[in-house]
Design a protein around this motif. Structure first.
Motif, PDB file in Angstrom:
ATOM      1  N   ARG A  37       0.811  -1.221   0.000  1.00  0.00           N
ATOM      2  CA  ARG A  37       0.000   0.000   0.000  1.00  0.00           C
ATOM      3  C   ARG A  37       0.844   1.269   0.000  1.00  0.00           C
ATOM      4  NH1 ARG A  37      -4.670  -1.778   4.316  1.00  0.00           N
ATOM      5  NH2 ARG A  37      -5.827  -3.081   2.849  1.00  0.00           N
ATOM      6  N   GLN A  38       2.129   1.126   0.182  1.00  0.00           N
ATOM      7  CA  GLN A  38       3.008   2.298   0.209  1.00  0.00           C
ATOM      8  C   GLN A  38       3.406   2.652  -1.218  1.00  0.00           C
ATOM      9  OE1 GLN A  38       6.130   1.186   2.960  1.00  0.00           O
ATOM     10  NE2 GLN A  38       5.038   2.177   4.637  1.00  0.00           N
ATOM     11  N   GLN A  39       2.583   3.455  -1.845  1.00  0.00           N
ATOM     12  CA  GLN A  39       2.871   3.877  -3.206  1.00  0.00           C
ATOM     13  C   GLN A  39       3.988   4.918  -3.176  1.00  0.00           C
ATOM     14  OE1 GLN A  39      -0.862   5.044  -4.888  1.00  0.00           O
ATOM     15  NE2 GLN A  39      -1.752   3.031  -4.604  1.00  0.00           N
ATOM     16  N   ASN A  40       4.631   5.110  -4.300  1.00  0.00           N
ATOM     17  CA  ASN A  40       5.772   6.032  -4.410  1.00  0.00           C
ATOM     18  C   ASN A  40       6.908   5.617  -3.484  1.00  0.00           C
ATOM     19  OD1 ASN A  40       4.243   7.572  -6.212  1.00  0.00           O
ATOM     20  ND2 ASN A  40       3.377   8.770  -4.536  1.00  0.00           N
ATOM     21  N   ASN A  41       6.976   4.348  -3.168  1.00  0.00           N
ATOM     22  CA  ASN A  41       8.012   3.849  -2.271  1.00  0.00           C
ATOM     23  C   ASN A  41       8.480   2.496  -2.799  1.00  0.00           C
ATOM     24  OD1 ASN A  41       9.664   3.516  -0.022  1.00  0.00           O
ATOM     25  ND2 ASN A  41       8.046   2.569   1.161  1.00  0.00           N
ATOM     26  N   SER A  42       9.622   2.498  -3.462  1.00  0.00           N
ATOM     27  CA  SER A  42      10.123   1.235  -3.997  1.00  0.00           C
ATOM     28  C   SER A  42      10.658   0.369  -2.855  1.00  0.00           C
ATOM     29  CB  SER A  42      11.234   1.489  -5.018  1.00  0.00           C
ATOM     30  OG  SER A  42      12.430   1.866  -4.360  1.00  0.00           O
ATOM     31  N   ASP A  43      10.812  -0.888  -3.146  1.00  0.00           N
ATOM     32  CA  ASP A  43      11.347  -1.816  -2.144  1.00  0.00           C
ATOM     33  C   ASP A  43      12.772  -1.424  -1.772  1.00  0.00           C
ATOM     34  OD1 ASP A  43      10.865  -4.075  -0.482  1.00  0.00           O
ATOM     35  OD2 ASP A  43      12.077  -5.308  -1.837  1.00  0.00           O
ATOM     36  N   LEU A  44      13.537  -0.981  -2.760  1.00  0.00           N
ATOM     37  CA  LEU A  44      14.910  -0.542  -2.474  1.00  0.00           C
ATOM     38  C   LEU A  44      14.934   0.697  -1.592  1.00  0.00           C
ATOM     39  CD1 LEU A  44      16.735  -1.136  -5.875  1.00  0.00           C
ATOM     40  CD2 LEU A  44      16.992  -2.424  -3.740  1.00  0.00           C
ATOM     41  N   ASP A  45      13.994   1.611  -1.799  1.00  0.00           N
ATOM     42  CA  ASP A  45      13.899   2.796  -0.930  1.00  0.00           C
ATOM     43  C   ASP A  45      13.604   2.379   0.506  1.00  0.00           C
ATOM     44  OD1 ASP A  45      14.377   4.565  -3.017  1.00  0.00           O
ATOM     45  OD2 ASP A  45      12.239   4.937  -3.390  1.00  0.00           O
ATOM     46  N   ARG A  46      12.672   1.453   0.654  1.00  0.00           N
ATOM     47  CA  ARG A  46      12.322   0.958   1.997  1.00  0.00           C
ATOM     48  C   ARG A  46      13.550   0.352   2.668  1.00  0.00           C
ATOM     49  NH1 ARG A  46      11.870  -4.103   4.028  1.00  0.00           N
ATOM     50  NH2 ARG A  46      11.997  -5.022   1.967  1.00  0.00           N
ATOM     51  N   GLN A  47      14.245  -0.496   1.939  1.00  0.00           N
ATOM     52  CA  GLN A  47      15.426  -1.145   2.490  1.00  0.00           C
ATOM     53  C   GLN A  47      16.489  -0.120   2.880  1.00  0.00           C
ATOM     54  OE1 GLN A  47      15.712  -4.008  -0.918  1.00  0.00           O
ATOM     55  NE2 GLN A  47      16.248  -5.419   0.733  1.00  0.00           N
ATOM     56  N   HIS A  48      16.706   0.845   2.021  1.00  0.00           N
ATOM     57  CA  HIS A  48      17.713   1.869   2.303  1.00  0.00           C
ATOM     58  C   HIS A  48      17.354   2.666   3.561  1.00  0.00           C
ATOM     59  CE1 HIS A  48      20.852   4.777   1.527  1.00  0.00           C
ATOM     60  NE2 HIS A  48      19.956   5.742   1.661  1.00  0.00           N
ATOM     61  N   ARG A  49      16.112   3.102   3.662  1.00  0.00           N
ATOM     62  CA  ARG A  49      15.684   3.868   4.848  1.00  0.00           C
ATOM     63  C   ARG A  49      15.806   3.029   6.118  1.00  0.00           C
ATOM     64  NH1 ARG A  49      11.438   4.961   1.795  1.00  0.00           N
ATOM     65  NH2 ARG A  49       9.996   3.982   3.220  1.00  0.00           N
ATOM     66  N   MET A  50      15.404   1.774   6.043  1.00  0.00           N
ATOM     67  CA  MET A  50      15.466   0.908   7.219  1.00  0.00           C
ATOM     68  C   MET A  50      16.907   0.615   7.629  1.00  0.00           C
ATOM     69  SD  MET A  50      12.333  -1.779   6.633  1.00  0.00           S
ATOM     70  CE  MET A  50      12.561  -2.577   8.224  1.00  0.00           C
ATOM     71  N   LYS A  51      17.791   0.427   6.655  1.00  0.00           N
ATOM     72  CA  LYS A  51      19.196   0.144   6.967  1.00  0.00           C
ATOM     73  C   LYS A  51      19.859   1.328   7.658  1.00  0.00           C
ATOM     74  CE  LYS A  51      20.150  -3.164   3.297  1.00  0.00           C
ATOM     75  NZ  LYS A  51      20.898  -3.375   2.044  1.00  0.00           N
ATOM     76  N   ASN A  52      19.374   2.528   7.389  1.00  0.00           N
ATOM     77  CA  ASN A  52      19.961   3.720   7.996  1.00  0.00           C
ATOM     78  C   ASN A  52      19.567   3.913   9.453  1.00  0.00           C
ATOM     79  OD1 ASN A  52      21.471   4.542   5.782  1.00  0.00           O
ATOM     80  ND2 ASN A  52      19.774   5.702   4.910  1.00  0.00           N
ATOM     81  N   VAL A  53      18.592   3.163   9.933  1.00  0.00           N
ATOM     82  CA  VAL A  53      18.161   3.311  11.329  1.00  0.00           C
ATOM     83  C   VAL A  53      18.226   2.010  12.125  1.00  0.00           C
ATOM     84  CG1 VAL A  53      16.722   5.341  10.892  1.00  0.00           C
ATOM     85  CG2 VAL A  53      15.703   3.058  10.725  1.00  0.00           C
ATOM     86  N   ASN A  54      18.554   0.912  11.473  1.00  0.00           N
ATOM     87  CA  ASN A  54      18.664  -0.387  12.131  1.00  0.00           C
ATOM     88  C   ASN A  54      20.090  -0.910  11.976  1.00  0.00           C
ATOM     89  OD1 ASN A  54      15.824  -1.073  12.986  1.00  0.00           O
ATOM     90  ND2 ASN A  54      15.501  -0.594  10.826  1.00  0.00           N
ATOM     91  N   PRO A  55      20.883  -0.840  13.036  1.00  0.00           N
ATOM     92  CA  PRO A  55      22.295  -1.229  12.916  1.00  0.00           C
ATOM     93  C   PRO A  55      22.462  -2.714  12.630  1.00  0.00           C
ATOM     94  CG  PRO A  55      21.710  -0.932  15.210  1.00  0.00           C
ATOM     95  CD  PRO A  55      20.525  -0.484  14.407  1.00  0.00           C
ATOM     96  N   ARG A  56      23.529  -3.026  11.921  1.00  0.00           N
ATOM     97  CA  ARG A  56      23.884  -4.428  11.685  1.00  0.00           C
ATOM     98  C   ARG A  56      24.728  -4.949  12.838  1.00  0.00           C
ATOM     99  NH1 ARG A  56      23.231  -8.525   8.387  1.00  0.00           N
ATOM    100  NH2 ARG A  56      24.981  -9.920   7.997  1.00  0.00           N
ATOM    101  N   TYR A  57      25.456  -4.044  13.497  1.00  0.00           N
ATOM    102  CA  TYR A  57      26.349  -4.454  14.581  1.00  0.00           C
ATOM    103  C   TYR A  57      26.060  -3.640  15.839  1.00  0.00           C
ATOM    104  CZ  TYR A  57      28.624  -5.752  10.251  1.00  0.00           C
ATOM    105  OH  TYR A  57      28.859  -6.241   8.995  1.00  0.00           O
TER     106      TYR A  57
END
Length: 138
Positions: free
Chosen positions: A57-77
């Motif tokens: 339902r999130q139009q104007n929001n590609s899957d890559l955009d979602r991933q990029h935004r989430m990676k910027n706020v969820n640390p890997r380490y």
């Protein structure tokens, strides 16, 4: 669900940021240990369906955009008890290599780093770490 399955909260969110929506649809979590743990919960399928519906339902929001935004706020380490224990043990023997490694890696916790992956810092904790008991003063 995360509490019930004793899942790793940090890695759940990070793995959600790394997994493409199509992989979620396929329920393929073989390389994502934290999501795999969570998927054992009886309500996971219902939750996943709601999550995928929300993503669709999130139009104007590609899957890559979602991933990029989430990676910027969820640390890997993040600093884990077992990492600290290992580096302290080495430092007590005058080997500060792991302290230095942790310092470098944790300075950039949102960026996937080859040395961190090699050290297992985003992997499931080692079995010996289950015996660690840490107090507030640690």
């Amino acid at each position: 669900m995360m509490e019930d399955t004793k899942s790793d909260f940090t890695m759940i969110f990070r793995q959600l940021s790394e997994v493409p929506a199509q992989q979620l649809h396929n329920r393929n979590f073989t390389q994502m240990w934290a999501l795999e743990d969570l998927s054992s919960h009886k309500l996971f399928s219902d939750w996943l369906n709601k999550y995928l519906l929300r993503l669709s339902r999130q139009q104007n929001n590609s899957d890559l955009d979602r991933q990029h935004r989430m990676k910027n706020v969820n640390p890997r380490y993040v600093l884990r008890n077992w990492m600290a224990e290992s580096s302290i043990s080495k430092a007590e023997m005058n080997d500060f290599s792991e302290v230095e490694l942790l310092y470098h890696i944790l300075s950039f916790p949102f960026v996937t780093q080859e040395t961190a992956e090699g050290a297992g810092y985003a992997a499931r904790p080692p079995l010996w770490a289950k015996r660690l008991k840490v107090s507030c003063s640690s």
